[in-house]
Every structure is written in C-alpha cells, then in structure tokens.
Design a protein around this motif. Structure first.
Motif, PDB file in Angstrom:
ATOM      1  N   THR A   1       0.766  -1.423  -0.046  1.00  0.00           N
ATOM      2  CA  THR A   1      -0.200   0.148   0.000  1.00  0.00           C
ATOM      3  C   THR A   1       1.075   1.296  -0.065  1.00  0.00           C
ATOM      4  OG1 THR A   1       0.017   0.829   2.384  1.00  0.00           O
ATOM      5  CG2 THR A   1      -1.310  -1.276   1.620  1.00  0.00           C
TER       6      THR A   1
ATOM      7  N   PHE B   1      -2.178  -0.371  -3.406  1.00  0.00           N
ATOM      8  CA  PHE B   1      -3.204   0.194  -3.063  1.00  0.00           C
ATOM      9  C   PHE B   1      -2.903   1.641  -2.918  1.00  0.00           C
ATOM     10  CE2 PHE B   1      -4.735  -3.904  -1.180  1.00  0.00           C
ATOM     11  CZ  PHE B   1      -5.704  -4.036  -2.201  1.00  0.00           C
ATOM     12  N   THR B   2      -3.603   2.525  -3.494  1.00  0.00           N
ATOM     13  CA  THR B   2      -3.378   4.047  -3.302  1.00  0.00           C
ATOM     14  C   THR B   2      -4.118   4.699  -2.055  1.00  0.00           C
ATOM     15  OG1 THR B   2      -4.943   4.791  -4.693  1.00  0.00           O
ATOM     16  CG2 THR B   2      -2.835   4.569  -5.713  1.00  0.00           C
ATOM     17  N   VAL B   3      -3.828   5.663  -1.494  1.00  0.00           N
ATOM     18  CA  VAL B   3      -4.852   6.258  -0.559  1.00  0.00           C
ATOM     19  C   VAL B   3      -5.354   7.337  -0.910  1.00  0.00           C
ATOM     20  CG1 VAL B   3      -2.889   5.901   1.275  1.00  0.00           C
ATOM     21  CG2 VAL B   3      -2.758   7.918   0.151  1.00  0.00           C
ATOM     22  N   LEU B   4      -6.422   7.661  -0.398  1.00  0.00           N
ATOM     23  CA  LEU B   4      -7.647   8.890  -0.609  1.00  0.00           C
ATOM     24  C   LEU B   4      -7.110  10.007   0.080  1.00  0.00           C
ATOM     25  CD1 LEU B   4     -10.568   6.429   0.340  1.00  0.00           C
ATOM     26  CD2 LEU B   4      -9.875   7.093  -2.071  1.00  0.00           C
TER      27      LEU B   4
ATOM     28  N   ARG C   1      -7.279   7.381   4.004  1.00  0.00           N
ATOM     29  CA  ARG C   1      -7.697   5.658   4.122  1.00  0.00           C
ATOM     30  C   ARG C   1      -7.164   5.088   2.765  1.00  0.00           C
ATOM     31  NH1 ARG C   1     -10.572   5.167   8.879  1.00  0.00           N
ATOM     32  NH2 ARG C   1     -11.607   6.822   9.576  1.00  0.00           N
ATOM     33  N   LEU C   2      -7.386   3.860   2.995  1.00  0.00           N
ATOM     34  CA  LEU C   2      -6.777   2.960   1.401  1.00  0.00           C
ATOM     35  C   LEU C   2      -7.993   3.062   0.512  1.00  0.00           C
ATOM     36  CD1 LEU C   2      -4.996  -0.138   2.623  1.00  0.00           C
ATOM     37  CD2 LEU C   2      -3.963   2.000   1.656  1.00  0.00           C
ATOM     38  N   ASP C   3      -7.687   3.240  -0.669  1.00  0.00           N
ATOM     39  CA  ASP C   3      -8.465   2.895  -1.750  1.00  0.00           C
ATOM     40  C   ASP C   3      -8.239   1.296  -2.135  1.00  0.00           C
ATOM     41  OD1 ASP C   3     -10.005   3.036  -3.838  1.00  0.00           O
ATOM     42  OD2 ASP C   3      -8.759   4.243  -5.129  1.00  0.00           O
TER      43      ASP C   3
ATOM     44  N   ASP D   1      -8.795  -1.421  -3.911  1.00  0.00           N
ATOM     45  CA  ASP D   1      -9.600  -1.933  -5.333  1.00  0.00           C
ATOM     46  C   ASP D   1      -9.291  -3.277  -5.275  1.00  0.00           C
ATOM     47  OD1 ASP D   1     -10.048  -2.370  -7.951  1.00  0.00           O
ATOM     48  OD2 ASP D   1      -8.564  -1.045  -8.647  1.00  0.00           O
TER      49      ASP D   1
END
Length: 410
Positions: free
Chosen positions: A122, A147-150, A154-156, A158
């Motif tokens: 992440t 996973f990218t962060v918003l 918080r984690l996006d 997918d």
C-alpha cells in the motif's frame, strides 16, 4: 472526550521514571513520541536487570541451573507473546526488530516468487514494509503493485489489484502517520481467495489494540517490543506454523541447526530455525514484563484511553487556524498517531519550539515518504499517544502549536 477514563493514568505514570524528568528550561517532560519508541515502566526495567543479576546463563546452551533458568525465562516469554496475540507458541519467532521480521519473510520467499508474479503493498507503508518488497521484486523479476490512499489517508481498496498473479499482500495494521486502521481482515480474505499470502505490519497496531491473529487470519504479523513498553532490540514474527515450516532459514548457525556434518547441515523446525545465536533472554524477560503490564491494564482499556486522547487532540489542533491534520478527523478505524502541518511554519521548526517547552514530538516524513507525497506534503509534525499520556498534555500540545505560530508570526 466522553465518559470516565478507563485507565488510572496518574497511577500508571508513577511506573515510568522518565516522566518525572525536567527537560528544556526545567519544564516537565511531555512525551508524545511513543510511535517511535515507548517509555519503559519499572516493571520492565526490573525484569531485565533481574535476569542479569540472578539468571545470566545462555539459554538453550547448557545443562547447568543458570542456563536452565535462562531457557525457562526465554521460552516463557514466547508463551506470553503467543497468548497476547492468540497464537501458538510454535508460531512466535524472536527477531531483533519488526524490520528484521519483514526482511526475514521477504528474503525467505525469494525462491517461491517468479517473473510475472505480483507483490501487493500500500501507499501508506512505513519504509520497513516497502523497501524489502522492492528488493524482493528486484531479485525475482516480480511486479510491485500497491493500493493508493484517498485524500483523508484511508486506503482505496481496489479488489481488482488482487489477482491470481498476486503472491503476497503486505500492509500495515495501523499507519504511523495518519493512524488509519485498514480493513486487514477483509483484504486478507480477498488475498486468500486468490491464493496469496498476507503479511501485516503490526508495529503500530499490537501495542495499542487487542489483536487476535486467528480473527485477522493473516499468514504473518510483525511487531516491535520497544514500541509496547519493552526493551529496544527485540522484535516478533508471528507466522502460521505451516507457512513458517515452508520457509528456508534466513540466517544460519548456532542453535537453528539439527545435524551438522562437513558435507552439509539440516535445520530445526520453527521457531528455532529462525533464531540464530545465543537467545536474547534478558530482552525477552523485559518484553514478557511489558506484556504482563499491558495485560493488567487491559488492551480494551488501552485502546479506549488512546481514542479519547486522539479525539481531544484532533479537535484541539483543528481549532487552531492554519493547522491541517494528515488523516481522518474522526476516530473511526483510526489509532493514536496525529500528524499535522502548520501553514507557514516548517515541521522541524514546530518541533523545535515544542521541544523548548518540554514537548517531545516527531518531525520529518516518519519513514513514510511516499505517503507524505500522496497527501501533498514533504513532512509533518506528529504526536503519538500511549497509556501514560493525559488530556492536560494534549492541551499543552495545542497551546505549544499556538505559541509556535506566534513565535514565527503566522
């Protein structure tokens, strides 16, 4: 803030000698950097000293009384750590740090990762749970994905990133910057459905929340003793026994061997397979005392106390014009790391002004440079809370930030 505090913090503080210190300008120490390393109670200091004074024999190395006592203390500590996280004794490996634990797994997986395989992490990882996977990808030809962060940290999540090519997912249980608690159990379920392993970096999770590895269902969990009231220099690797048994040794020599001949050697089963050299039994004694201490307090109480402090800190800091919190501004699925920036004042300058007032916070990118970049900043100041912190200290932090703004004229 709501309801009575579940901890008798005034009584807790009496157990920590460092908290009675006067520091800069004869001010009382306000220690808000437990995310880097926690202070140690006298119970932990006494346990480590008692080992050296009375039981100083090499564990697993002799038949005399001191060696037997050292072995009992060392293996007793393993049992306490296992019970603390809901594991079996055979599933707990002592290392020198959470970082070494991650490297142990990443290096030992080298032979089972092939070109075209994928490693999923992440964007919110500490460098310790990023760089080893970059290195594994480089050694094997695998592809590193994340996973990218918003915007709120918080984690996006997918699910499409988890495929039949994914071999391991490595993620934090709690961000050391935003405090975010990702949905580890949900991600683990998706990973297992795809046939992938899961490693959770629990360095910021295990000291602060009740953890049950059976409920999380992760294959590996790592954490550090020194962040949970224990000594520096001892880390823990939990692994499901079948997964540990499938890994080759990381380091070799010493007591991890089974039979040695000049032509070759065989190795012990886990956990001994991964524990080379004379065991650090004094450190284990200290960490066992830390587990006893936290168990007496109750991890539900620890988590509730920190949530109260975190809510107070978020509200107090957001009440200051020009302050931005990195991460969620509620305590839902969030732990007690509060990183922030002050408009017009560099984080290092904020930290220096706070230090002059006796307030210890962390400044910089907190070994999470990609996460800071994703959130649009280069660095931040960070306060992290633990069992010995008070609401008065939170108020002092907020007043210190206000003073920093006045000091720099912003």
């Amino acid at each position: 803030m709501s309801g009575p505090d579940p901890l008798d913090v005034e009584q807790v503080r009496k157990d920590f000698p460092a908290l009675s210190r006067l520091v800069r300008n004869d001010r009382p120490l306000i220690y808000l950097d437990s995310g880097a390393t926690s202070q140690k109670p006298v119970q932990v200091l006494d346990a480590e000293r008692e080992f050296y004074e009375l039981h100083n024999g090499a564990a697993h190395r002799g038949a005399h009384l001191l060696s037997e006592e050292g072995t009992e203390i060392y293996e007793g500590a393993r049992g306490k750590l296992a019970a603390f996280i809901g594991a079996d004794d055979r599933e707990v490996v002592f290392t020198k740090s959470a970082t070494e634990s991650i490297n142990l797994v990443a290096y030992s997986l080298t032979g089972s990762i092939m070109p075209g395989d994928e490693i999923l992490i992440t964007e919110s990882e500490h460098h310790a749970n990023l760089v080893p996977w970059q290195q594994l990808a480089g050694r094997t030809g695998a592809t590193l994905r994340w996973f990218t962060v918003l915007p709120d940290g918080r984690l996006d999540v997918d699910p499409a990133l988890i495929t039949d090519r994914t071999k391991i997912v490595a993620l934090t249980g709690q961000s050391n910057v935003t405090g975010v608690n990702p949905p580890v159990a949900d991600i683990t379920r998706l990973a297992h459905e795809a046939g992938a392993l899961v490693l959770c970096d629990g360095a910021q999770l295990v000291p602060h929340h009740p953890v049950d590895v059976r409920a999380l269902d992760v294959d590996f969990l790592v954490f550090s003793g020194h962040k949970m009231l224990g000594p520096l220099g001892l880390g823990v690797l939990y692994g499901k026994y079948a997964q540990l048994e499938a890994l080759p040794p990381f380091l070799s020599g010493g007591d991890m061997i089974e039979v040695v001949r000049m032509e070759g050697s065989t190795f012990q089963p886990p956990p001994a397979r991964f524990e080379t050299g004379v065991p650090p039994a004094p450190l284990a004694a200290g960490l066992a005392a830390a587990v006893d201490y936290l168990t007496r307090l109750g991890m539900d109480n620890v988590a509730a106390h920190e949530e109260s402090l975190t809510a107070h800190a978020i509200d107090a800091l957001l009440d200051i014009p020009g302050v931005r919190i990195l991460g969620p501004t509620t305590t839902k699925d969030r732990g007690g790391a509060v990183a922030f920036e002050v408009d017009g004042v560099h984080p290092h300058d904020v930290g220096q002004v706070l230090d002059d007032q006796g307030i210890a916070v962390r400044t910089g990118h907190h070994c999470a440079w990609p996460l800071h970049r994703a959130l649009g900043v280069q660095s931040s100041a960070r306060a992290t809370f633990y069992v010995y912190n008070t609401h008065e200290e939170v108020d002092a932090l907020a007043e210190g930030v206000r003073y920093a703004k006045r000091f720099f004229g912003v």
